[in-house]
Design an enzyme around this catalytic site. Structure first.
Site, PDB file in Angstrom:
ATOM      1  N   LYS A 178     -27.354  27.560 -16.899  1.00  0.00           N
ATOM      2  CA  LYS A 178     -27.693  27.971 -18.275  1.00  0.00           C
ATOM      3  C   LYS A 178     -26.872  29.175 -18.725  1.00  0.00           C
ATOM      4  CE  LYS A 178     -31.431  30.690 -18.820  1.00  0.00           C
ATOM      5  NZ  LYS A 178     -31.304  31.972 -19.543  1.00  0.00           N
ATOM      6  N   ASN A 179     -26.857  30.224 -17.874  1.00  0.00           N
ATOM      7  CA  ASN A 179     -26.248  31.473 -18.307  1.00  0.00           C
ATOM      8  C   ASN A 179     -24.723  31.398 -18.391  1.00  0.00           C
ATOM      9  OD1 ASN A 179     -28.780  32.466 -18.600  1.00  0.00           O
ATOM     10  ND2 ASN A 179     -28.777  33.680 -16.713  1.00  0.00           N
TER      11      ASN A 179
ATOM     12  N   CYS B 150     -37.769  42.439 -25.029  1.00  0.00           N
ATOM     13  CA  CYS B 150     -38.479  41.195 -24.743  1.00  0.00           C
ATOM     14  C   CYS B 150     -39.479  41.443 -23.625  1.00  0.00           C
ATOM     15  CB  CYS B 150     -37.508  40.078 -24.389  1.00  0.00           C
ATOM     16  SG  CYS B 150     -36.709  40.325 -22.821  1.00  0.00           S
TER      17      CYS B 150
ATOM     18  N   ARG C 203     -33.775  46.007 -22.790  1.00  0.00           N
ATOM     19  CA  ARG C 203     -32.532  45.252 -22.950  1.00  0.00           C
ATOM     20  C   ARG C 203     -31.618  45.856 -24.029  1.00  0.00           C
ATOM     21  NH1 ARG C 203     -33.736  39.062 -21.534  1.00  0.00           N
ATOM     22  NH2 ARG C 203     -31.585  39.213 -20.885  1.00  0.00           N
TER      23      ARG C 203
ATOM     24  N   ILE D 146     -28.107  47.507 -25.830  1.00  0.00           N
ATOM     25  CA  ILE D 146     -26.760  46.964 -26.055  1.00  0.00           C
ATOM     26  C   ILE D 146     -25.736  48.095 -26.222  1.00  0.00           C
ATOM     27  CG2 ILE D 146     -27.484  44.730 -27.031  1.00  0.00           C
ATOM     28  CD1 ILE D 146     -26.158  47.085 -29.479  1.00  0.00           C
ATOM     29  N   ASP D 147     -26.104  49.316 -25.765  1.00  0.00           N
ATOM     30  CA  ASP D 147     -25.212  50.470 -25.955  1.00  0.00           C
ATOM     31  C   ASP D 147     -23.850  50.270 -25.281  1.00  0.00           C
ATOM     32  OD1 ASP D 147     -26.941  50.585 -23.649  1.00  0.00           O
ATOM     33  OD2 ASP D 147     -26.058  52.522 -23.185  1.00  0.00           O
TER      34      ASP D 147
ATOM     35  N   ASP E  49     -33.313  37.500 -11.390  1.00  0.00           N
ATOM     36  CA  ASP E  49     -33.878  36.252 -11.907  1.00  0.00           C
ATOM     37  C   ASP E  49     -34.620  35.454 -10.832  1.00  0.00           C
ATOM     38  OD1 ASP E  49     -32.928  36.886 -14.411  1.00  0.00           O
ATOM     39  OD2 ASP E  49     -31.018  35.872 -14.099  1.00  0.00           O
TER      40      ASP E  49
ATOM     41  N   ARG F 266     -36.852  26.559 -21.693  1.00  0.00           N
ATOM     42  CA  ARG F 266     -35.626  27.262 -22.110  1.00  0.00           C
ATOM     43  C   ARG F 266     -34.557  27.147 -21.041  1.00  0.00           C
ATOM     44  NH1 ARG F 266     -36.540  32.848 -25.080  1.00  0.00           N
ATOM     45  NH2 ARG F 266     -34.310  32.475 -25.137  1.00  0.00           N
TER      46      ARG F 266
END
Ligand code: EPU
Length: 436
Positions: A40-41, A134, A139, A141-142, A325, A417
């Site tokens: 998936k990733n 989430c 999470r 994003i810097d 994960d 998902r």
């Protein structure tokens, strides 16, 4: 009030997807062969990368997941034509007419934030919604933002959106404070058409990064070193980029999920279509715990477990360390292993929501900050449980396979998902599991 009027029967109501549940009667050992699908990733990022060139790309070994459908929606919103057929996605990125990825799409699929890099590279601008936190953590994003700025982009955050612009990106040396997958990917994509060479130091080394770099190279890019802590991206001219036909690597996390499943259920299974090199940290840990793993090169492994496993401490770290994960899945195994185990979660600040659900099944788990102390109980008991995220869903199925009695799992939209027919695959191995 008549007796009839006091009856508590629920009104008849059609079953919707949200109310679906997976029911597991634990105790059946697993035997047979299972094949893992594409990662998936890796697929999601390559779908975004297809935006780099005004051409058609074909991705192969693509699993049927709602995340893939959602990423297709994001690309369609931007003007791409996306066709999904079994095992394949075709992306025609010739007519991109929209450079904004809106909140309602990005908030549903964080991976879609990665369209920022290719849109900036190809069009010199992009407006992408911040994905937000989430169920597993903040999470941030810097590192994406800082990396793009170092390439010369004007990057600002306003009203929940990242606005990035810059038609003359130029190569530079970028050090990441931590080896973020997403930041490595966005920077690799944005730098693919910059002037000169970009070096990413302390890059994420995951196999999915290598698969993305290989795909960008197949599209005409020039990236070396992916899979190590230092990646070099030599910018190429836009007109030299083109579409490509590309294979997706096997999903190491799906393979890891099957390994954990046979560890709670017992038995012996063969996992096909896997790359064992991607799973060394996992194989090492489960072997310490007492599982027997044999590798049949190049893409097959056998896993066997007998009797009670030994508890062990686990620390999640960036690849090639033990993957976050698979933290929830291994917690489900440790819950009934012998002795006390400590799991230290170093990637996410809040990825222990599954602990409460495992406690409903009789697990003895105490949380202290970023650690979980698990005192193995002889057996878990089936219970009604709810998935809080994708890997929690897998963990609760794993727990249910080895538990006494019946487990009923809800929150299946999380599972769908990232796993294609997990319950069908496990049923084919002999588990008593079904969805209704
Ligand atoms: N981080 C920052 N700043 C940044 C970027 C990340 O502080 O700019 C932090 C995050 O907050 C997080 C950690 O670094 O705590 C790791 O983030 P990373 O960027 O590596 O993760 P990601 O790219 O958002 C991907 C996978 C996740 C997986 C992580 C870590 C996809 C679509 N997602 O996320 O997969 O957990 O890498 O390996 O590739 C899953 O499949 O269940 C899943 C959550």
């Amino acid at each position: 009030m008549t007796p009839e009027a006091t009856r508590l029967d629920p009104p008849a109501k059609p079953v919707t997807d949200n109310e679906q549940r997976i029911i597991i009667r634990g105790g059946n050992p697993l035997h047979g062969t299972v094949r893992v699908g594409g990662a998936k990733n890796a697929v999601l990022k390559k779908m975004a990368a297809a935006l780099l060139a005004p051409d058609v790309s074909v991705l192969r070994n693509v699993p049927n997941l709602t995340d893939v459908q959602m990423m297709a929606e994001v690309l369609r919103h931007l003007g791409a034509k996306v066709t999904i057929s079994p095992g394949e996605v075709v992306i025609d990125a010739r007519n991109i007419n929209e450079l904004e990825a809106p909140y309602e799409l990005v908030s549903q699929l964080r991976a879609s934030f990665i369209v920022l890099g290719p849109l900036l590279a190809r069009f010199g601008q992009a407006k992408v919604s911040l994905p937000g936190g989430c169920a597993i953590g903040e999470r941030r994003i810097d590192l994406h933002e800082r990396g793009l700025k170092q390439l010369g982009a004007d990057c600002r955050i306003e009203h929940g959106y990242v606005y990035a612009s810059g038609s003359n990106l130029s190569g530079t040396r970028i050090y990441l404070d931590r080896p973020s997958n997403g930041a490595t990917e966005n920077i690799m994509l944005a730098a693919s058409q910059a002037d000169g060479q970009t070096i990413i130091e302390n890059a994420a080394q995951d196999p999915e990064i290598v698969n993305l770099a290989d795909f960008i190279n197949a599209m005409g890019g020039r990236i070396t070193g992916a899979g190590s802590y230092q990646i070099a991206i030599d910018g190429v001219k836009a007109e030299n980029m083109h579409g490509a036909v590309f294979e997706t690597i096997p999903d190491r996390l799906e393979a890891g999920t099957f390994i954990m499943a046979v560890m709670t259920a017992g038995g012996e299974i063969t996992i096909e279509g896997v790359n064992p090199h991607h799973l060394y940290s996992v194989i090492s840990k489960v072997t310490e715990m007492g599982a027997e793993v044999a590798i049949y090169a190049p893409d097959t492994m056998k896993v066997r477990t007998q009797g009670r496993l030994q508890g062990r401490d686990v620390t999640t770290v960036p690849y090639p360390g033990f993957p976050t994960d698979l933290q929830a899945p291994i917690m489900a195994v440790l819950a009934s292993a012998e002795g006390t185990s400590i799991i230290s979660e170093t990637i996410y600040e809040n990825r222990f929501m599954h602990a409460g659900e495992l406690r409903r099944m009789g697990a003895d788990i105490a949380l202290t900050g970023s650690a979980a102390v698990i005192k193995g109980v002889p057996r878990l008991m089936g219970a009604e449980v709810k998935a809080t995220d994708l890997r929690a869903a897998a963990a609760l199925i794993i727990a249910g396979l080895g538990a006494d009695g019946v487990t009923e799992l809800t929150g299946l939209h999380h599972l769908d998902r990232g796993y294609e027919n997990l319950e069908d695959k496990v049923r084919a191995l002999g588990a008593d599991i079904w969805r209704r």
